[in-house]
Write an enzyme that holds these catalytic residues in place. Structure first.
Site, PDB file in Angstrom:
ATOM      1  NE  ARG A 137      -3.822   0.647   2.018  1.00  0.00           N
ATOM      2  CZ  ARG A 137      -5.019   0.707   2.609  1.00  0.00           C
ATOM      3  NH1 ARG A 137      -5.188   1.415   3.712  1.00  0.00           N
ATOM      4  NH2 ARG A 137      -6.050   0.063   2.101  1.00  0.00           N
ATOM      5  CD  GLN A 184     -13.059  -1.984  -0.310  1.00  0.00           C
ATOM      6  OE1 GLN A 184     -12.226  -1.929   0.580  1.00  0.00           O
ATOM      7  NE2 GLN A 184     -14.254  -2.534  -0.123  1.00  0.00           N
ATOM      8  CG  ASP A 224     -13.876   6.106  -0.342  1.00  0.00           C
ATOM      9  OD1 ASP A 224     -13.879   5.915   0.889  1.00  0.00           O
ATOM     10  OD2 ASP A 224     -12.834   6.062  -1.033  1.00  0.00           O
ATOM     11  NE  ARG A 281     -10.080  -5.259   0.736  1.00  0.00           N
ATOM     12  CZ  ARG A 281      -9.333  -4.244   1.187  1.00  0.00           C
ATOM     13  NH1 ARG A 281      -9.898  -3.239   1.793  1.00  0.00           N
ATOM     14  NH2 ARG A 281      -8.019  -4.212   0.961  1.00  0.00           N
TER      15      ARG A 281
HETATM   16  N1   CP Z   1     -11.113  -0.267   2.807  1.00  0.00           N
HETATM   17  C1   CP Z   1      -9.818  -0.291   3.174  1.00  0.00           C
HETATM   18  O1   CP Z   1      -8.901  -0.505   2.360  1.00  0.00           O
HETATM   19  O2   CP Z   1      -9.636  -0.104   4.502  1.00  0.00           O
HETATM   20  P1   CP Z   1      -8.243   0.095   5.276  1.00  0.00           P
HETATM   21  O3   CP Z   1      -7.715   1.446   4.903  1.00  0.00           O
HETATM   22  O4   CP Z   1      -8.617  -0.017   6.728  1.00  0.00           O
HETATM   23  O5   CP Z   1      -7.289  -0.979   4.842  1.00  0.00           O
HETATM   24  N1  NVA Z   2     -10.205   6.660  -0.904  1.00  0.00           N
HETATM   25  C1  NVA Z   2      -9.729   6.232   0.391  1.00  0.00           C
HETATM   26  C2  NVA Z   2      -9.888   4.762   0.544  1.00  0.00           C
HETATM   27  C3  NVA Z   2      -9.445   4.201   1.856  1.00  0.00           C
HETATM   28  C4  NVA Z   2      -9.602   2.731   1.965  1.00  0.00           C
HETATM   29  C5  NVA Z   2      -8.272   6.650   0.553  1.00  0.00           C
HETATM   30  O1  NVA Z   2      -7.497   6.469  -0.389  1.00  0.00           O
HETATM   31  O2  NVA Z   2      -7.934   7.172   1.602  1.00  0.00           O
END
Ligand code: CP
Ligand code: NVA
Length: 308
Positions: A107, A137, A225, A294
């Site tokens: 990530r 996701q 979101d 997930r």
């Molecule tokens: N939806 C999602 O990716 O959540 P986190 O940021 O908690 O991993």
């Molecule tokens: N759009 C949000 C998603 C988090 C899971 C972000 O990137 O912060």
């Protein structure tokens, strides 16, 4: 190398196989303790690195639990603790990690980091979210929709809010799984045109409708979101809130969709900002099924990457 970088970079038949396998694996685990091993242990002997350069609850825990259920081992690394956060190149990090682990999930911020990692890793790399996309996701969301409503092909999905990374992966999925997609948000927060145009080339209807009530008319699924993503500047927070307030998903808006429309949110939610408590906790909401899925969707993704 079977990297899982984005939904548009993976063949539709493979995506379908992953969803079907995820559903089957989920069924197999019914009633079992979360920590109980899967019978077949497909990741026995495998080591998985989970790298986080941004916060996470769902991605971190679901990958970790999923690998362990399948008999593998994990190590969670945060960017700031690694030499990666102190000047070592992404390419060298990829080369080194490939000598120790069988798969890397990352990530990160810029998509280029993910791409450079995958270019130089000799093991599969999985996208656990970048500023630009969030494919794991949306795989979980497809699984969730289909377990409640059957095939998503031909359905109408409506996104209300910011044209962000989660929307981008939803647009990829529209093309690959064959559903129609409407974006409803202010012009200043439109998604990249490329995401919409690419889905259109795959034969689905992709529209922009500024009026949220008109957008959700006939919707099978309404998605939103956060209004401010992790990579967004906090200095624009107030402006974003002002622009996005008309796109809040509330009971009045859901009433414009089909009576059996589902509501989804990847979470974390900012309650009573992008979605009201009444919708989040209401009968059309499947947000916690999404969170659970997930785990199941990613287990299938990991198996596909590793060919097991
Ligand atoms: N939806 C999602 O990716 O959540 P986190 O940021 O908690 O991993
Ligand atoms: N759009 C949000 C998603 C988090 C899971 C972000 O990137 O912060």
């Amino acid at each position: 190398m079977p990297h899982f970088l984005d939904i548009n970079k993976t063949a539709p038949a493979d995506l379908r196989a992953m969803i079907d396998q995820a559903a089957a694996m989920k069924t197999d685990r019914t009633g079992r303790p979360k920590g109980a091993p899967d019978d077949d242990q497909p990741l026995a002997g495998r080591m998985v690195a989970l790298i986080f350069e941004k916060p996470s609850t769902r991605t971190r825990v679901s990958f970790d639990v999923g690998v362990r259920q399948m008999g593998g081992q994990t190590m969670v690394l945060t960017g700031s603790e690694m030499q990666l956060g102190h000047g070592e190149t992404i390419a060298d990090t990829a080369r080194v990690l490939s000598r120790y682990v069988d798969l890397i999930m990352i990530r990160t911020f810029e998509e280029d980091v993910l791409l450079e990692m995958s270019d130089h890793a000799s093991v599969p790399v999985v996208n656990g979210l970048t500023n630009r996309t969030h494919p794991c996701q949306i795989m979980a969301d497809i699984l969730t929709f289909e377990e409640h409503r059957g095939p998503i092909a031909g359905k109408k999905v409506v996104w209300c809010g910011d044209g962000n990374n989660v929307f981008a992966s939803l647009a990829h999925a529209a093309g690959q799984f064959g559903f129609d997609l409407t974006f409803s948000g202010p012009p200043t927060l439109d998604p990249e045109r490329l995401f919409l145009d690419e889905a259109r080339t795959k034969g689905v209807t992709v529209t922009i409708e500024r009026d949220p009530a008109r957008a959700v008319a006939g919707a099978d699924l309404v998605v939103t979101d956060t209004w401010v993503s992790m990579h967004d500047s906090q200095t624009t927070r107030e402006r974003r809130h002002n622009q996005l307030r008309p796109y809040q998903v509330n009971e009045a808006l859901m009433a414009q969709a089909k009576p059996d429309a589902l509501f989804m949110h990847c979470l974390p939610a900012h309650r009573n900002e992008e979605v009201t408590d009444a919708v989040m906790d209401g009968p059309q909401s499947v947000v916690f099924d999404e969170a659970e899925n997930r785990l199941h969707a990613q287990k299938a993704i990991l198996r596909w990457c590793l060919g097991v």
